[in-house]
Design an enzyme around this catalytic site. Structure first.
Site, PDB file in Angstrom:
ATOM      1  CG  HIS A   1     -27.878 -25.174  37.215  1.00  0.00           C
ATOM      2  ND1 HIS A   1     -28.696 -25.408  38.295  1.00  0.00           N
ATOM      3  CD2 HIS A   1     -26.812 -24.481  37.695  1.00  0.00           C
ATOM      4  CE1 HIS A   1     -28.137 -24.894  39.384  1.00  0.00           C
ATOM      5  NE2 HIS A   1     -27.002 -24.321  39.058  1.00  0.00           N
TER       6      HIS A   1
ATOM      7  CE  LYS B   1     -25.784 -28.453  38.755  1.00  0.00           C
ATOM      8  NZ  LYS B   1     -24.378 -28.585  39.174  1.00  0.00           N
TER       9      LYS B   1
END
Ligand code: NAD
Length: 268
Positions: free
Chosen positions: A156, A160
């Site tokens: 990600h 995040k």
């Protein structure tokens, strides 16, 4: 009937995409938008913020100021905010879509408590493709059985804050269920130093963070002589937002209770 939808966390990465997705969804209309009270964007037009032109929906700094203006709240924010919103929605008889990840056991207990009096649909991933992938993983685990080592790798963007992703955990749960196990009994979230050889039943997780990756997940089933990999790659947040808007329209017609995206898609 048009379902009136509020988006909280309106200025966030998902919030802006959700405002656009609600505008495109059949049977739905954006009727309220909310941000943190201290946000400089409170008072701005939600459509202008999301880049879809003026909508006449002004961003509020308090859910209670707009509580009568919507039927379903869509919340992709942070655990503390989501728990407070679940209580406010339950008290006012409003339904709720929750996309927030990283909730603790205690947060989840409070959300389930709110679902006694209202309808709540919570999913670690609202994309239709990912939910089809959960089903495929469960089937693969049942077919391949305990002879295959299972490892889950997710990537990600650098912003995040929780790890491993909620989606990776749900993938682990789908595999564990297919093998007749509980994920909490077999999950291995980190390996460093002299960890020894891999145990037979463990499901390992690896996390990669960087750049602007929206969300990549690969589940590997590894055996002697072969490996099966099931991969999902999200290239746009619209895949999550479209699913959440669809879930909101579906949830508006459901009684109180706790639901997930598999219920919305009829995959159970
Ligand atoms: P982000 O940081 O870009 O956005 C979060 C927004 O929530 C921010 O604008 C913040 O100001 C706002 N916020 C925080 N507290 C608030 C409060 N009390 N009231 C109103 N607004 C508040 O984060 P993001 O990338 O948009 O992700 C948000 C959450 O959604 C994360 O938990 C992420 O993991 C999750 N997510 C879930 C899915 C899914 O399909 N379930 C998909 C993508 C992201």
């Amino acid at each position: 009937m048009i379902v009136r939808i509020a988006v909280t966390g309106a200025a966030g990465r998902m919030g802006k995409t959700l405002i656009e997705a609600v505008g495109l969804a059949e049977g739905a209309a954006l009727s309220a938008a909310i941000e943190r009270p201290e946000s400089s964007l409170v008072g701005s037009d939600a459509g202008e913020l999301a880049g879809v032109g003026k909508l006449g929906v002004i961003i509020a700094g308090d859910i209670n100021a707009v509580i009568n203006d919507f039927d379903v709240l869509i919340d992709f924010t942070a655990p503390a905010a989501t728990v407070a919103n679940a209580k406010a929605c339950a008290a006012a008889g409003k339904k709720m879509i929750i996309g927030t990840t990283g909730c603790s056991e205690d947060d989840l207990a409070q959300i389930h408590g709110a679902a006694v009096t209202t309808g709540i649909c919570m999913a670690s991933n609202f994309s239709t493709g990912v939910n089809a992938t959960f089903k495929l993983l469960n089937m693969a685990a049942q077919i391949l059985g305990h002879d295959y080592d299972v490892e889950i790798v997710e990537t990600h963007h650098r912003h995040k804050v929780d790890a491993p992703s909620g989606t990776a955990l749900s993938m682990g749960e789908a595999v564990a269920a297919g093998l007749g196990q509980k994920l909490s009994d077999v999950a291995v979230y980190a390996r460093e130093g002299q960890v020894g050889p891999r145990t037979k039943d463990e499901i390992g997780f690896a996390t990669v963070r960087g750049g602007d990756v929206v969300g990549d997940h690969t589940v590997m089933f590894l055996a002697d002589g072969e490996r099966v990999e099931i991969t999902h790659k999200a290239s746009s947040r619209m895949s999550f937002a479209r699913g959440a808007a669809r879930a909101a329209v579906w949830l508006a017609a459901q009684p109180a209770g706790m639901y997930d995206m598999q219920d919305v898609l009829g995959l159970k």
